[in-house]
Motif scaffolding. Structure first.
Motif, PDB file in Angstrom:
ATOM      1  N   GLN A 517       3.295 -11.756   5.305  1.00  0.00           N
ATOM      2  CA  GLN A 517       3.118 -13.182   5.037  1.00  0.00           C
ATOM      3  C   GLN A 517       4.301 -13.752   4.255  1.00  0.00           C
ATOM      4  N   GLU A 518       4.782 -12.970   3.303  1.00  0.00           N
ATOM      5  CA  GLU A 518       5.931 -13.429   2.510  1.00  0.00           C
ATOM      6  C   GLU A 518       7.181 -13.559   3.387  1.00  0.00           C
ATOM      7  N   ILE A 519       7.368 -12.613   4.314  1.00  0.00           N
ATOM      8  CA  ILE A 519       8.537 -12.668   5.206  1.00  0.00           C
ATOM      9  C   ILE A 519       8.449 -13.872   6.133  1.00  0.00           C
ATOM     10  N   ILE A 520       7.274 -14.107   6.704  1.00  0.00           N
ATOM     11  CA  ILE A 520       7.099 -15.246   7.611  1.00  0.00           C
ATOM     12  C   ILE A 520       7.326 -16.560   6.872  1.00  0.00           C
ATOM     13  N   SER A 521       6.830 -16.634   5.651  1.00  0.00           N
ATOM     14  CA  SER A 521       7.039 -17.843   4.847  1.00  0.00           C
ATOM     15  C   SER A 521       8.526 -18.070   4.590  1.00  0.00           C
ATOM     16  N   LYS A 522       9.241 -16.988   4.320  1.00  0.00           N
ATOM     17  CA  LYS A 522      10.683 -17.098   4.067  1.00  0.00           C
ATOM     18  C   LYS A 522      11.429 -17.511   5.329  1.00  0.00           C
ATOM     19  N   ILE A 523      10.976 -17.006   6.486  1.00  0.00           N
ATOM     20  CA  ILE A 523      11.590 -17.385   7.761  1.00  0.00           C
ATOM     21  C   ILE A 523      11.455 -18.884   7.983  1.00  0.00           C
ATOM     22  N   LYS A 524      10.269 -19.417   7.745  1.00  0.00           N
ATOM     23  CA  LYS A 524      10.050 -20.854   7.940  1.00  0.00           C
ATOM     24  C   LYS A 524      10.880 -21.682   6.964  1.00  0.00           C
ATOM     25  N   GLN A 525      10.913 -21.219   5.713  1.00  0.00           N
ATOM     26  CA  GLN A 525      11.601 -21.991   4.679  1.00  0.00           C
ATOM     27  C   GLN A 525      13.121 -21.957   4.841  1.00  0.00           C
ATOM     28  N   GLU A 526      13.692 -20.756   5.102  1.00  0.00           N
ATOM     29  CA  GLU A 526      15.148 -20.627   5.128  1.00  0.00           C
ATOM     30  C   GLU A 526      15.755 -20.874   6.504  1.00  0.00           C
ATOM     31  N   LEU A 527      14.946 -20.697   7.556  1.00  0.00           N
ATOM     32  CA  LEU A 527      15.496 -20.875   8.900  1.00  0.00           C
ATOM     33  C   LEU A 527      14.952 -22.129   9.575  1.00  0.00           C
ATOM     34  N   ALA A 528      13.634 -22.174   9.809  1.00  0.00           N
ATOM     35  CA  ALA A 528      13.069 -23.328  10.526  1.00  0.00           C
ATOM     36  C   ALA A 528      13.312 -24.632   9.784  1.00  0.00           C
ATOM     37  N   GLN A 529      13.273 -24.575   8.440  1.00  0.00           N
ATOM     38  CA  GLN A 529      13.489 -25.774   7.626  1.00  0.00           C
ATOM     39  C   GLN A 529      14.797 -25.686   6.838  1.00  0.00           C
ATOM     40  N   GLY A 530      15.704 -24.828   7.312  1.00  0.00           N
ATOM     41  CA  GLY A 530      16.959 -24.619   6.591  1.00  0.00           C
ATOM     42  C   GLY A 530      17.830 -25.864   6.565  1.00  0.00           C
ATOM     43  N   ARG A 531      18.655 -25.992   5.540  1.00  0.00           N
ATOM     44  CA  ARG A 531      19.518 -27.166   5.397  1.00  0.00           C
ATOM     45  C   ARG A 531      20.625 -27.182   6.449  1.00  0.00           C
ATOM     46  N   SER A 532      21.098 -26.005   6.840  1.00  0.00           N
ATOM     47  CA  SER A 532      22.154 -25.923   7.848  1.00  0.00           C
ATOM     48  C   SER A 532      21.537 -25.887   9.247  1.00  0.00           C
ATOM     49  N   TYR A 533      22.113 -26.652  10.157  1.00  0.00           N
ATOM     50  CA  TYR A 533      21.580 -26.634  11.524  1.00  0.00           C
ATOM     51  C   TYR A 533      21.800 -25.281  12.184  1.00  0.00           C
ATOM     52  N   TRP A 534      22.778 -24.484  11.707  1.00  0.00           N
ATOM     53  CA  TRP A 534      22.967 -23.126  12.211  1.00  0.00           C
ATOM     54  C   TRP A 534      21.722 -22.280  11.937  1.00  0.00           C
ATOM     55  N   ASN A 535      21.147 -22.455  10.758  1.00  0.00           N
ATOM     56  CA  ASN A 535      19.933 -21.710  10.421  1.00  0.00           C
ATOM     57  C   ASN A 535      18.784 -22.109  11.337  1.00  0.00           C
ATOM     58  N   ARG A 536      18.692 -23.392  11.644  1.00  0.00           N
ATOM     59  CA  ARG A 536      17.604 -23.857  12.509  1.00  0.00           C
ATOM     60  C   ARG A 536      17.807 -23.360  13.945  1.00  0.00           C
ATOM     61  N   LEU A 537      19.064 -23.252  14.390  1.00  0.00           N
ATOM     62  CA  LEU A 537      19.331 -22.649  15.693  1.00  0.00           C
ATOM     63  C   LEU A 537      18.942 -21.170  15.714  1.00  0.00           C
ATOM     64  N   ARG A 538      19.202 -20.484  14.612  1.00  0.00           N
ATOM     65  CA  ARG A 538      18.821 -19.069  14.547  1.00  0.00           C
ATOM     66  C   ARG A 538      17.304 -18.909  14.548  1.00  0.00           C
ATOM     67  N   TYR A 539      16.584 -19.929  14.030  1.00  0.00           N
ATOM     68  CA  TYR A 539      15.125 -19.852  14.099  1.00  0.00           C
ATOM     69  C   TYR A 539      14.664 -19.880  15.555  1.00  0.00           C
ATOM     70  N   LEU A 540      15.299 -20.702  16.368  1.00  0.00           N
ATOM     71  CA  LEU A 540      14.942 -20.747  17.783  1.00  0.00           C
ATOM     72  C   LEU A 540      15.307 -19.439  18.484  1.00  0.00           C
ATOM     73  N   ASP A 541      16.438 -18.816  18.075  1.00  0.00           N
ATOM     74  CA  ASP A 541      16.754 -17.474  18.586  1.00  0.00           C
ATOM     75  C   ASP A 541      15.643 -16.496  18.222  1.00  0.00           C
ATOM     76  N   LEU A 542      15.194 -16.600  16.968  1.00  0.00           N
ATOM     77  CA  LEU A 542      14.122 -15.726  16.484  1.00  0.00           C
ATOM     78  C   LEU A 542      12.850 -15.924  17.307  1.00  0.00           C
ATOM     79  N   CYS A 543      12.553 -17.174  17.679  1.00  0.00           N
ATOM     80  CA  CYS A 543      11.363 -17.445  18.487  1.00  0.00           C
ATOM     81  C   CYS A 543      11.454 -16.744  19.844  1.00  0.00           C
ATOM     82  N   GLU A 544      12.613 -16.786  20.463  1.00  0.00           N
ATOM     83  CA  GLU A 544      12.786 -16.115  21.754  1.00  0.00           C
ATOM     84  C   GLU A 544      12.533 -14.614  21.634  1.00  0.00           C
ATOM     85  N   ILE A 545      12.984 -14.015  20.529  1.00  0.00           N
ATOM     86  CA  ILE A 545      12.817 -12.571  20.330  1.00  0.00           C
ATOM     87  C   ILE A 545      11.370 -12.229  20.014  1.00  0.00           C
TER      88      ILE A 545
END
Length: 660
Positions: A517-545
């Motif tokens: 749960q802590e890891i998933i929360s960190k994924i959402k906070q740092e990637l899905a809602q990350g300040r850099s659009y690169w992080n948000r793109l990596r979240y979509l990569d993560l979704c595909e995986i």
């Protein structure tokens, strides 16, 4: 002149030249010939002569270019008229070669090889005259020419019958006193013996050839001894194991102690190549021990051991390089030596030698040892713990080349090195290797700080095996945060994506609910809602995986909504990637899950209504039509058609205004 047939490319070229003659606008004079009248007269041949007569005439009185043309086309003459060619032309070729230059000699070597390999019945009666010419030119003063004739002879041996080889090649060879021959001729004899030995029965080899072989093994010139030593592998395979033990092995042992390092290296290579032939009874206990001790000495050649460490001694650079080459070859062949010595005796017989190779001061030696490490691991089986320290040493090596070689099979190495075997229960499957985790962390940091991002990417790929190698807590506390750091700060896209994949694998095999749960929360906070659009793109990569790694329900529960919320992302690249992924996101939603279907439909509608970026709009329309045809989304078709109609109407009005 004796002219060769034009190739298609040459015909095309002459065709283009003919076309150029039609260009009348070129007024400057063109020189029609590069030859003087006298030169043309010399090159002119009576047209009434047939091919054989023309060839004889050109070889006798022609220019060098004409003689070369005859020699190059000799195989054609043989096919057309073999009897007359061998009676009249070949003797003239032999005379010409006495004074011919290197180019003509090389051309002749190629032509005679073609003739010897041709399947012509009549050729058998003329083989003697050809082989006489070939053997005569083996002693040519030009080394390149001599080697060309030797290669011709060696290649022809495969096509010649046994009796011809014995009469035409072996008889002259055996009748000569070798020491009266030049070094070049004796080197040729070595290679000829290695080639012909497979053509004869072992009894003939033992009776007729072995005395000459022994003589060349004991030649006064080290080049000859080394050359003959390298032919002993072929000779051994020709005479069989029994004769090898008695006749060849003593010679190899003596050559392995030769004063010249080149000969010793040749002997060692030959012995290694022959190990597969020897059964357990091939060596006496004394020979077995001698060979192992000799191998150990080669592994330390040029080194001195002080305080348990290998250090280079001071030698001339050329000698240092030779010693390093020997040790590198020893490292390459180490798995074969483990088999030879028996893996059960590894600790007492070979451990110190293997450790020396893994600590060798020369990078190439350590790299070679690292490249074969997995083979040693497989051979040791339950005793793999003997080399745990060496594994840690290579992981922490100062050279990235060594780490790169180890990474090629690191997953297999780690899994075998930490396994207790098939008999152990699941609770004791993993074996703890001291300092393994710090060594893996240090290796990743070294790769990350270098400019070799491919090594870094390869290491992260290897990390995917860690859930089968170390505990979940070790992964959680030592590697998870590092993966986030790579994803959010590294500048190399392949490395970022591999870190994303590794993170997903770690999450997939984590068994503690609180940590997940802590890891998933960190994924959402740092990637899905990350300040850099690169992080948000990596979240979509993560979704595909994660769609491939996790169940559909798990993905929908934890990852789908944050992905759909990126519909309002201010960066067009993020919205573009989301549009591209819509069909895959739809595929994980169950038909009964009305809430998630509405969320997906709302996402599409929002994009259709508000999107202004051209690339996103094009991709969106393609994806939307694909979804509609499959009946995946309702109430969107009307909106899409209205939007397309409005766009068409606006375009028509614009065109009308332009016409007015």
């Amino acid at each position: 002149m004796f002219v060769r047939k034009m190739t298609p490319s040459q015909s095309s070229l002459f065709g283009e030249i003919d076309d150029l003659q039609d260009l009348t606008f070129i007024e400057r004079p063109i020189r029609r010939s590069l030859k003087t009248a006298e030169e043309i007269d010399k090159l002119t041949v009576d047209e009434d002569l047939n091919d054989i007569e023309r060839a004889v005439y050109l070889l006798s009185s022609g220019e060098d270019v004409q003689r070369a043309s005859v020699i190059i086309n000799l195989p054609i003459l043989v096919r057309q008229n073999p009897a007359e060619t061998f009676r009249r032309v070949v003797p003239k070729v032999r005379e010409v070669l006495h004074v011919a230059g290197a180019d003509m000699q090389l051309a002749a070597a190629g032509s005679f090889l073609t003739v010897l390999q041709d399947d012509i019945v009549l050729i058998q009666t003329h083989t003697h005259s050809i082989l006489q010419i070939v053997l005569l030119n083996l002693d040519h003063r030009d080394t390149v020419v001599s080697n060309a004739w030797l290669e011709t002879l060696l290649s022809a041996i495969d096509a010649l019958p046994k009796d011809t080889i014995r009469q035409e090649i072996l008889s002259p060879l055996l009748s000569k006193h070798q020491l009266s021959q030049s070094v070049l001729a004796r080197l040729a004899s070595c290679r000829i013996l290695g080639k012909v030995v497979g053509k004869f029965e072992s009894s003939i080899v033992k009776k007729d050839l072995l005395p000459l072989i022994r003589s060349l093994c004991q030649d006064v010139e080290y080049e000859v001894r080394a050359c003959m030593c390298r032919q002993l592998e072929n000779i051994t395979r020709g005479i069989g194991l029994d004769h090898t033990k008695v006749e060849v092995l003593p010679e190899l042992v003596e050559l392995a102690q030769d004063e010249a390092s080149t000969v010793r290296l040749a002997a060692f290579d030959t012995i290694i190549n022959l190990l597969e032939m020897f059964d357990s009874e091939s060596f006496t206990d004394e020979q077995h021990l001698w060979f192992l001790e000799f191998y150990k000495k080669l592994c330390c050649l040029g080194l001195q051991h002080e305080n348990g460490h290998c250090e280079s001694q001071t030698y001339p650079l050329e000698l240092e390089n030779k010693y390093a080459l020997v040790r590198r070859n020893c490292a390459y062949n180490f798995p074969a030596i483990v088999l030879f010595a028996d893996p059960n005796h590894f600790l007492s017989e070979l451990y110190r030698t293997f450790s020396s190779l893994c600590h060798d001061p020369e990078i190439s030696v350590r790299r070679t040892a690292a490249g074969g490490f997995h083979e040693v691991v497989k051979l040791l089986g339950p005793n793999v713990h003997y080399i745990h320290k060496e594994l840690i040493t290579l992981l922490q090596d100062d050279s990235l080349e060594v780490l790169d070689a180890l990474l090629n099979n690191l997953q297999e190495t780690l899994e075998l090195a930490t396994s207790r075997g098939e008999g152990a229960g699941p609770e004791s499957k993993q074996v703890n290797i001291p300092d393994l985790v710090p060594a893996l962390v240090a290796a990743e940091q070294k790769a990350a700080s270098s400019l070799h991002w491919r090594v870094h990417e390869k290491l992260l790929q290897c990390y995917s095996c860690l859930p089968r190698v170390i505990s979940g807590d070790q992964i959680y506390f030592r590697f998870f945060q590092r993966m986030f750091s790579i994803i959010t700060t590294n500048n190399v896209l392949p490395v970022q994506r591999e870190a994303v994949r590794t993170l997903c694998v770690f999450l997939r095999y984590n068994r503690k609910q609180e940590q997940r749960q802590e890891i998933i929360s960190k994924i959402k906070q740092e990637l899905a809602q990350g300040r850099s659009y690169w992080n948000r793109l990596r979240y979509l990569d993560l979704c595909e995986i994660t769609i491939d790694l996790f169940s559909k329900s798990y993905f929908c529960k934890h990852f789908l909504i944050p992905a759909l919320e990126l519909v309002s992302d201010p960066v067009a690249n993020v919205r573009y990637k989301l549009c591209y992924m819509l069909p895959k996101l739809r595929s994980v939603i169950k038909a009964t899950d009305k809430h998630l279907l509405q969320q997906l439909e709302f996402c599409v509608r929002k994009l259709l209504c508000r999107e202004k970026d051209k690339d996103v709009v094009v991709t969106l329309r393609k994806v939307s039509l694909s979804l509609l045809k499959r009946g995946h989304i309702n109430k969107v078709l009307e909106l899409l058609e209205r939007q397309q109609s409005e766009a068409k109407l606006a375009g028509d009005k614009q065109s009308e205004k332009k016409r007015e």
